[in-house]
Every structure is written in structure tokens, then in C-alpha cells.
Enzyme design. Structure first.
Site, short mmCIF file in Angstrom:
data_model
loop_
_atom_site.label_atom_id
_atom_site.label_comp_id
_atom_site.label_asym_id
_atom_site.label_seq_id
_atom_site.Cartn_x
_atom_site.Cartn_y
_atom_site.Cartn_z
N ASN A 157 0.87 -1.18 0.00
CA ASN A 157 0.00 0.00 0.00
C ASN A 157 0.90 1.22 0.00
O ASN A 157 1.39 1.67 1.04
CB ASN A 157 -0.88 -0.05 1.27
CG ASN A 157 -1.75 1.18 1.42
OD1 ASN A 157 -1.65 2.13 0.66
ND2 ASN A 157 -2.59 1.17 2.44
N ARG A 163 -2.72 -1.88 -3.26
CA ARG A 163 -3.82 -0.92 -3.12
C ARG A 163 -3.58 0.19 -4.14
O ARG A 163 -2.49 0.76 -4.22
CB ARG A 163 -3.80 -0.32 -1.72
CG ARG A 163 -4.83 0.76 -1.57
CD ARG A 163 -4.59 1.56 -0.33
NE ARG A 163 -5.61 2.59 -0.20
CZ ARG A 163 -5.40 3.75 0.39
NH1 ARG A 163 -4.22 4.05 0.90
NH2 ARG A 163 -6.36 4.62 0.49
N HIS A 203 -12.12 4.56 0.41
CA HIS A 203 -12.20 3.58 1.51
C HIS A 203 -12.99 2.34 1.09
O HIS A 203 -13.50 1.60 1.94
CB HIS A 203 -12.88 4.18 2.76
CG HIS A 203 -12.10 5.28 3.42
ND1 HIS A 203 -12.70 6.41 3.92
CD2 HIS A 203 -10.78 5.42 3.66
CE1 HIS A 203 -11.78 7.21 4.44
NE2 HIS A 203 -10.60 6.64 4.29
N GLY A 251 -10.86 7.26 10.23
CA GLY A 251 -9.42 7.15 10.50
C GLY A 251 -8.83 8.54 10.36
O GLY A 251 -9.44 9.53 10.77
N ARG A 264 -8.47 17.58 7.28
CA ARG A 264 -9.29 18.01 6.13
C ARG A 264 -10.61 18.60 6.61
O ARG A 264 -11.23 18.06 7.54
CB ARG A 264 -9.56 16.83 5.20
CG ARG A 264 -8.38 16.45 4.34
CD ARG A 264 -8.65 15.18 3.56
NE ARG A 264 -7.75 14.12 3.96
CZ ARG A 264 -7.91 12.83 3.68
NH1 ARG A 264 -8.94 12.44 2.95
NH2 ARG A 264 -7.05 11.93 4.09
N GLY A 315 -13.09 5.17 14.85
CA GLY A 315 -14.31 4.35 14.99
C GLY A 315 -14.10 3.14 15.89
O GLY A 315 -14.99 2.75 16.64
N GLU A 316 -12.88 2.55 15.83
CA GLU A 316 -12.61 1.36 16.64
C GLU A 316 -12.18 1.70 18.06
O GLU A 316 -12.47 0.97 19.00
CB GLU A 316 -11.49 0.53 15.97
CG GLU A 316 -11.91 -0.07 14.64
CD GLU A 316 -10.71 -0.56 13.83
OE1 GLU A 316 -9.70 -0.95 14.42
OE2 GLU A 316 -10.82 -0.56 12.59
N ASN A 317 -11.45 2.83 18.21
CA ASN A 317 -10.82 3.11 19.51
C ASN A 317 -11.52 4.13 20.38
O ASN A 317 -11.33 4.14 21.58
CB ASN A 317 -9.38 3.59 19.29
CG ASN A 317 -8.50 2.49 18.73
OD1 ASN A 317 -8.31 1.48 19.38
ND2 ASN A 317 -8.01 2.69 17.53
N GLU A 362 -7.84 -3.79 5.79
CA GLU A 362 -7.73 -3.60 4.34
C GLU A 362 -6.68 -4.53 3.73
O GLU A 362 -6.84 -4.99 2.60
CB GLU A 362 -7.40 -2.13 4.04
CG GLU A 362 -8.59 -1.21 4.31
CD GLU A 362 -8.24 0.26 4.40
OE1 GLU A 362 -7.73 0.67 5.46
OE2 GLU A 362 -8.46 0.99 3.44
P1 AMP Z 1 -6.28 5.19 10.96
O1 AMP Z 1 -6.05 6.15 9.83
O2 AMP Z 1 -7.44 4.29 10.73
O3 AMP Z 1 -5.03 4.47 11.41
O4 AMP Z 1 -6.72 6.11 12.22
C1 AMP Z 1 -5.82 7.02 12.82
C2 AMP Z 1 -6.55 7.89 13.81
O5 AMP Z 1 -7.23 7.10 14.80
C3 AMP Z 1 -5.63 8.78 14.64
O6 AMP Z 1 -5.31 9.97 13.97
C4 AMP Z 1 -6.47 9.05 15.87
O7 AMP Z 1 -7.25 10.21 15.67
C5 AMP Z 1 -7.39 7.87 15.98
N1 AMP Z 1 -7.13 7.03 17.15
C6 AMP Z 1 -6.27 6.01 17.28
N2 AMP Z 1 -6.31 5.49 18.53
C7 AMP Z 1 -7.25 6.20 19.21
C8 AMP Z 1 -7.78 6.17 20.55
N3 AMP Z 1 -7.37 5.27 21.44
N4 AMP Z 1 -8.74 7.08 20.87
C9 AMP Z 1 -9.17 7.97 19.98
N5 AMP Z 1 -8.73 8.06 18.72
C10 AMP Z 1 -7.77 7.19 18.33
#
Ligand code: AMP
Length: 400
Positions: A14, A89, A178, A208, A239, A331-333, A383
Site C-alpha cells: 500500500n 492498493r 475507503h 481514521g 481536512r 471508529g474502533e478506539n 484492508e
Molecule cells: P487510521 O487512519 O485508521 O489508522 O486512524 C488514525 C486515527 O485514529 C488517529 O489519527 C487518531 O485520531 C485515531 N485514534 C487512534 N487510537 C485512538 C484512541 N485510542 N482514541 C481515539 N482516537 C484514536
């Protein structure tokens, strides 16, 4: 072609504009044998970090371009690990690529042609393909497009209300991004909800660094928030997402800014970072807001409200709604993001189960609302695994 005596092993690449993520995956089992990434490509000292058998390693690279970095990546793959195929990707496939494809000279020309729509991304993706070709000349390579999943959008969802010729001549339209994540998460959601994908209607929020939402009906994307480029739609890390298009003219007139300056401000200086004046990272903002920082609180409020508004807007194209799914780093964290977004979705009547919301995340998919209310789920995206699966499907069909 995969040989009979070892599980199919796919190298997933990627290539971003300033980073490369890679993984060696066995798609049938989902086992990740190698995973890593190169960061700060283009700067003087890019770093390569990787993990083999849970052992983390790091290296500073002396040459800062995609080809040199990919040669390093390929060299660190253990020799006894036989790679069967490479899955790439590719960000923009325009209208030409509606699904993943085996890479041929025609496909390379097609990706090149789409570069005008993604000038930062597609050339990096092509560099990845060319570098892999020099090392794995005899191995099949597959392109998996971020935009392909959204090629099922009906025209009422993908057309902008601009002169028709801008579409017919220049292909200016909503593409959406996405897509690989949405395809993966939709499949996983069907398993979690014990319902065939073909009977499911979902809204998935991929949150993300970039953020978008997508309405998925019967496994097909029917609307999404990102557009011609990944700048449209939700508030993101840096953004702006949607603004009045007239803002560009106001900035040019009142500040004397060039178009390049305006695009830089909207892409790199806006979103959570611009509103808070502190950070593009939701973790930092949540803890600052907890300590009473009002600008961090403002950024979070705008992010959550706009996300909820987009989720409700996307219900327009669906005939029913079975679940809302959160994925991606935020969304996950971020359990607080999920909890607060749900408070705006009163028409759907979701009742948050705080224990479930705290429990589920990157390590565990699951429902975050009570059993007797509207289903909202967290499903970690993957992904790389999706690209490996797509690659396996294509090399299997091409050799059967
Ligand atoms: P991704 O691009 O999917 O890797 O997401 C990255 C983003 O996830 C980071 O810039 C954070 O804003 C968010 N993130 C990661 N861990 C956490 C957490 N424990 N709590 C809140 N936001 C998080």
C-alpha cells in the site's frame, strides 16, 4: 500460481504519497507473517519498521524514494517465505475499474490515466507496482482499487449538479474512497448479524485519518460522503470536509490566496487540527477536552454532529436499515465518539450499552447497543487482508 504444498502467501503493498504499508499474509487463514511500514518518505531519513513473528525491528533508510524503500522491504522478507502473488492498493480507478484486476500493460495504462484524478496517490501506487515487477517478474500482481466498490452508485448519487459536459468530457463526479475497507467490514457485519450480506442494509462509518460514511445495500455501495477527491464530506483529522464552495473565492478575494494555498489549508490545516488549534489526533483532543479545553471540545462537537448528520442523510437511499457500523482508528478506539454520535441519532432509538461500548474495539468486534434497541456495532477493518483475499480470488480464477 500457488503450489499445492504451501498455503498461498500474498505480499500486500500500500504505497501512499509519503508512506508505504506492507504485509505478507496467508489469505485463507488471515495469518500475517510480516507486517510493517515506511514513514516520512520524501524527507531525509525515512524509517522502516517491521514485525516478523512478533519481533519488532527498525531501520533508517539512506535513500528516500518509493523504489529504494520497496527494494529494502522486499529484501527483508525471509527467503524461505515463498510469495505467490502481490496485491497492490490503488487509490483511484476512475470509472474504468469496477473491481480488482490482474495487472497487465493495459491496466498500468489505465491507472496512469486515472492519475489526473489522484495526482498524489496513483503515481506512488504505480511506483510500487514497478518496483515489485523488478523483483517478482514472474509473479502475478493484482490492483485493488479504493474507488471500485462505489462504482455501483446510482447516477442520482454520483452526479454533481454542474454542467453535464464536466462529467461527460472530464469525468468530474463523486467516486468515493475507503472501498476496500467497506467491502471487508460489510462482509464481517453480515457474519456478526447472522444475516446474508445480500439481505443487509448498513451504514458504515470509516473514521481514521481520513473519514467517510457509506450506505451499503445487498453488499453494494449506494451512496457515500467522499466525492471526486477525499476532501469532501465529514470533518477529518486535517481536512475540512464539506464547506461552501464559494469559500474558495472569498479566500482568494479577501486574503489574496492562490488556489494551491487554499487547497493546502483545506487539506492540511483544517478539520480537527484547524478547529482545535492543537492536534489532528482524536486521542489528544479527547483528553484535552476532559481537562476543560474548549477548543478541543468544539472540534469534537463539530466532528460528531457532522458525522451524525451524514449518517442520517445516507439513510435516504436505503430501503431499510439493519445496523450502523463504526470502523477505522477513531471508529474502533474512541468509545466517546461512538457514544456521543449515538445521542444525535434519536430517530433510530439506539440505546448505548456502556459496558459493550467500552469492551469492543480494535481487538474485538461487537454490538455496542442493547439487544432490544437499534443495532450499532464496532468492526475492526483489515484492508490488507481484504487485498490479500482479492488477490487470491484473481490468481485462482486466472489459473482455473
Ligand atoms: P487510521 O487512519 O485508521 O489508522 O486512524 C488514525 C486515527 O485514529 C488517529 O489519527 C487518531 O485520531 C485515531 N485514534 C487512534 N487510537 C485512538 C484512541 N485510542 N482514541 C481515539 N482516537 C484514536
Amino acid at each position: 500460481m500457488p503450489s499445492a504444498h504451501h498455503p498461498t502467501t500474498i505480499l500486500v503493498i500500500n504505497c501512499g504519497s509519503s508512506s508505504i504499508k506492507f504485509a505478507v499474509i496467508q489469505p485463507q487463514t488471515g495469518i500475517e507473517l510480516v507486517i510493517g511500514q515506511v514513514d516520512r518518505l520524501g524527507e531525509t531519513h525515512p524509517t522502516l519498521t517491521w514485525k516478523i513473528n512478533t519481533k519488532q525491528q527498525q531501520l533508517t533508510l539512506s535513500r528516500s524514494n518509493h523504489t529504494a524503500a520497496l527494494q529494502k522491504i522486499i529484501a527483508l522478507i525471509p527467503e524461505d517465505l515463498e510469495i505467490d502473488a502481490i496485491g497492490h492498493r490503488v487509490v483511484h480507478g476512475g470509472e474504468q475499474f469496477t473491481q480488482s484486476v490482474l495487472i497487465t500493460d493495459d491496466v498500468l495504462a489505465g491507472i496512469e490515466h486515472c492519475s489526473s484524478l489522484a495526482p498524489l496517490h496513483n503515481p506512488a501506487n504505480l511506483a510500487g507496482i514497478h518496483a515489485a515487477t523488478t523483483v517478482f517478474a514472474d509473479k502475478p500482481q493484482v490492483a485493488v482499487f479504493d474507488t471500485a466498490f462505489h462504482q455501483t452508485l446510482p447516477r442520482r448519487a454520483f452526479m454533481y449538479a454542474i454542467p453535464y459536459e464536466w462529467y461527460s468530457q472530464d469525468r468530474f463526479r463523486r467516486y468515493g474512497f475507503h472501498g476496500t475497507s467497506y467491502a471487508y467490514v460489510a462482509t464481517e457485519a453480515a457474519k456478526k448479524l447472522s444475516k446474508p450480506l445480500g439481505e443487509l442494509s448498513l451504514i458504515i462509518a470509516h473514521l481514521g485519518n481520513g473519514c467517510s460514511v457509506c450506505a451499503v445495500e445487498a453488499g453494494r455501495s449506494i451512496d457515500t460522503s467522499m466525492g471526486l477527491s477525499p476532501l469532501e464530506g465529514l470533518v477529518m483529522g486535517t481536512r475540512s470536509g464539506d464547506v461552501d464552495p464559494a469559500l474558495h473565492a472569498f479566500l482568494a478575494t479577501h486574503k489574496g490566496w492562490t488556489l494551491d494555498r487554499i487547497m493546502q489549508a483545506l487539506n492540511q490545516e483544517s478539520g480537527l487540527l484547524g478547529l482545535s488549534g492543537q492536534s489532528n489526533d482524536m486521542r489528544t483532543l479527547v483528553s484535552a477536552a476532559e481537562q476543560g479545553n474548549d477548543r478541543a471540545q468544539l472540534a469534537i462537537e463539530v466532528f460528531n454532529y457532522r458525522l451524525a448528520k451524514s449518517i442520517m442523510a445516507l439513510t435516504t437511499g436505503l430501503s431499510q436499515l439493519d445496523a450502523i457500523v463504526f470502523t477505522g482508528g477513531i471508529g474502533e478506539n474512541s468509545s466517546s465518539t461512538r457514544a456521543e454520535v449515538l445521542t444525535y441519532l434519536t430517530l433510530l432509538q439506539p440505546t448505548l450499552d456502556p459496558e459493550r461500548n467500552a469492551q469492543h474495539g480494535t481487538q474485538s468486534a461487537g454490538r455496542i447497543t442493547s439487544d432490544d434497541s437499534f443495532p450499532c456495532l464496532v468492526i475492526p477493518t483489515n484492508e490488507e487482508l481484504m487485498i490479500a483475499r482479492e488477490t487470491l480470488t484473481l490468481i485462482s480464477t486466472s489459473t482455473s
